[in-house]
Scaffold this motif. Sequence first.
Motif, mmCIF file in Angstrom:
data_model
loop_
_atom_site.group_PDB
_atom_site.id
_atom_site.type_symbol
_atom_site.label_atom_id
_atom_site.label_comp_id
_atom_site.label_asym_id
_atom_site.label_seq_id
_atom_site.Cartn_x
_atom_site.Cartn_y
_atom_site.Cartn_z
ATOM 1 N N LEU A 1 6.843 12.129 -3.028
ATOM 2 C CA LEU A 1 7.483 11.184 -3.944
ATOM 3 C C LEU A 1 7.722 11.790 -5.326
ATOM 4 O O LEU A 1 8.740 11.517 -5.971
ATOM 5 N N ALA A 2 6.776 12.614 -5.794
ATOM 6 C CA ALA A 2 6.864 13.136 -7.163
ATOM 7 C C ALA A 2 7.678 14.422 -7.261
ATOM 8 O O ALA A 2 8.452 14.604 -8.206
ATOM 9 N N PHE A 3 7.508 15.327 -6.304
ATOM 10 C CA PHE A 3 8.125 16.644 -6.406
ATOM 11 C C PHE A 3 9.241 16.884 -5.398
ATOM 12 O O PHE A 3 9.858 17.949 -5.398
ATOM 13 N N GLY A 4 9.463 15.907 -4.506
ATOM 14 C CA GLY A 4 10.494 16.105 -3.489
ATOM 15 C C GLY A 4 10.099 17.134 -2.451
ATOM 16 O O GLY A 4 10.962 17.790 -1.851
ATOM 17 N N ALA A 5 8.785 17.304 -2.225
ATOM 18 C CA ALA A 5 8.316 18.261 -1.213
ATOM 19 C C ALA A 5 8.825 17.868 0.165
ATOM 20 O O ALA A 5 9.023 16.686 0.458
ATOM 21 N N LEU B 1 -3.970 12.436 -10.938
ATOM 22 C CA LEU B 1 -3.433 13.422 -11.876
ATOM 23 C C LEU B 1 -1.926 13.590 -11.702
ATOM 24 O O LEU B 1 -1.176 13.637 -12.688
ATOM 25 N N ILE B 2 -1.478 13.665 -10.449
ATOM 26 C CA ILE B 2 -0.038 13.812 -10.190
ATOM 27 C C ILE B 2 0.731 12.591 -10.703
ATOM 28 O O ILE B 2 1.772 12.722 -11.349
ATOM 29 N N VAL B 3 0.192 11.401 -10.439
ATOM 30 C CA VAL B 3 0.879 10.172 -10.863
ATOM 31 C C VAL B 3 0.959 10.091 -12.384
ATOM 32 O O VAL B 3 1.995 9.719 -12.958
ATOM 33 N N LEU B 4 -0.136 10.451 -13.070
ATOM 34 C CA LEU B 4 -0.182 10.323 -14.526
ATOM 35 C C LEU B 4 0.659 11.377 -15.242
ATOM 36 O O LEU B 4 1.188 11.118 -16.331
ATOM 37 N N THR B 5 0.767 12.562 -14.674
ATOM 38 C CA THR B 5 1.489 13.645 -15.346
ATOM 39 C C THR B 5 2.960 13.714 -14.968
ATOM 40 O O THR B 5 3.744 14.334 -15.688
ATOM 41 N N ALA B 6 3.332 13.097 -13.851
ATOM 42 C CA ALA B 6 4.746 13.107 -13.441
ATOM 43 C C ALA B 6 5.545 12.162 -14.342
ATOM 44 O O ALA B 6 5.129 11.042 -14.607
ATOM 45 N N ASP B 7 6.663 12.629 -14.798
ATOM 46 C CA ASP B 7 7.499 11.848 -15.713
ATOM 47 C C ASP B 7 8.447 10.945 -14.909
ATOM 48 O O ASP B 7 9.668 11.094 -14.959
ATOM 49 N N ARG C 1 8.749 6.751 -13.959
ATOM 50 C CA ARG C 1 8.216 5.412 -14.174
ATOM 51 C C ARG C 1 7.912 4.674 -12.873
ATOM 52 O O ARG C 1 6.952 3.918 -12.783
ATOM 53 N N GLU C 2 8.754 4.880 -11.869
ATOM 54 C CA GLU C 2 8.604 4.127 -10.626
ATOM 55 C C GLU C 2 7.594 4.745 -9.669
ATOM 56 O O GLU C 2 7.284 4.153 -8.641
ATOM 57 N N LEU C 3 7.097 5.952 -10.017
ATOM 58 C CA LEU C 3 6.197 6.641 -9.093
ATOM 59 C C LEU C 3 4.911 5.857 -8.851
ATOM 60 O O LEU C 3 4.452 5.738 -7.717
ATOM 61 N N ASN D 1 4.338 2.646 -8.964
ATOM 62 C CA ASN D 1 4.590 1.510 -8.076
ATOM 63 C C ASN D 1 4.770 1.949 -6.636
ATOM 64 O O ASN D 1 4.263 1.313 -5.698
ATOM 65 N N SER D 2 5.501 3.058 -6.442
ATOM 66 C CA SER D 2 5.733 3.572 -5.079
ATOM 67 C C SER D 2 4.426 4.007 -4.427
ATOM 68 O O SER D 2 4.167 3.716 -3.260
ATOM 69 N N VAL D 3 3.588 4.696 -5.223
ATOM 70 C CA VAL D 3 2.298 5.166 -4.697
ATOM 71 C C VAL D 3 1.390 3.981 -4.370
ATOM 72 O O VAL D 3 0.738 3.946 -3.319
ATOM 73 N N LEU D 4 1.355 2.990 -5.268
ATOM 74 C CA LEU D 4 0.514 1.806 -5.034
ATOM 75 C C LEU D 4 0.952 1.080 -3.766
ATOM 76 O O LEU D 4 0.123 0.690 -2.939
ATOM 77 N N THR D 5 2.253 0.912 -3.601
ATOM 78 C CA THR D 5 2.775 0.237 -2.408
ATOM 79 C C THR D 5 2.386 0.989 -1.148
ATOM 80 O O THR D 5 1.965 0.391 -0.144
ATOM 81 N N TRP D 6 2.508 2.310 -1.180
ATOM 82 C CA TRP D 6 2.192 3.107 0.013
ATOM 83 C C TRP D 6 0.700 3.062 0.336
ATOM 84 O O TRP D 6 0.304 2.930 1.505
ATOM 85 N N THR D 7 -0.148 3.175 -0.702
ATOM 86 C CA THR D 7 -1.595 3.233 -0.462
ATOM 87 C C THR D 7 -2.177 1.897 -0.006
ATOM 88 O O THR D 7 -3.313 1.858 0.476
#
Length: 361
Positions: A129-133, A189-195, A197-199, A201-207
Amino acid sequence: MTQPLTQMFVQQRHQLKLWLAVLTAVLLLSLTLAITLGPVRIAPGQAWQITAYELGQRLGLDWPSGSWSSAQYQIVWRVRLPRVLLAALTGAGLALVGVAMQAMVRNPLADPYLLGVSSGASVGAVSVLAFGALAFAGELALPLGAFSGALLACVAVYFLAHANGRLQASRLILGGVAIAYCLGGVTSLIVLTADQRELANSVLTWTLGSLAGTRWQELGLPAALLAAGVALLLAQARSLNALLAGEETATTLGVDTTRTRRWLFVLVSMVTGVLVALTGPIGFVGLIVPHVARMLVGSEHRCVLPVAALTGAIFLIWVDVFSRISFAPAEVPVGVITSLLGGPFFVWMLCRKSVREKGNP
């Protein structure tokens, strides 16, 4: 002495058959009602007609079409039926690996996520979600990333738990907890440092876990793993009974505890990793259902395993139905409902245990 034991085994077998028949009937009824319930109500007969028609078409049978609209067809075949089937597969799978985990580490509070699977899957999902891996995988990038993270977490736990040529139950628990905390920190750490805004919410929904958007092509792998897992665990039910009795007892009975824990570890990791990759972490199913199964049929694993699988399937089907219709048109993640049910269940279990201990000092 022999006659009472024989009568006990016959009675146990009869009780198992009765429970399997009842739970199978409840499962079929649950599948039917879950397909029909929702913002758009569909008659049970119509749902089965659509299902039979589509299956007949795929098998090359000349099955007559009924009087249903295109919208009803899409709702039943494309939306609800695959979702309900994945709920059943996920519930059964998590219940089975929950039973296996509790036997493997001899801990009634063990669940499928003890090995750090959900934390590893979260890191993999957040990386996508954050880096497009794994962008080359297209729409499969998220489940593939989650599965890769879960697998790496399991490998790390395995090496931490392996000491002196043995796979130790206590080190499995401690290793799983340590890896889960470490990977949880990485996710944050990834969620907090990634620029983005929607990340968050996306992570919370998935988890929180969800069955929304299930497609037919996603059902094959979990169904195959579940079938293989049931067969393997039933074949090794004696070994699971021995592990639950303790290390020394298992060794005395001729069970190679290290070898048994190794294949159990692989099975639990694979099944949990695939399910988490498809649905996200859905908590408490693998923790609650094994206890319910033991209340119904005792602790013999030949009885516990099939009852737990059916109970888990029924449980998650109805949790998913509740998540769909309780706050319509909004949808509550399945993991929220299971957590709300899981806490009170264990409070009830503790109270029940206290009452028993007072009654039998």
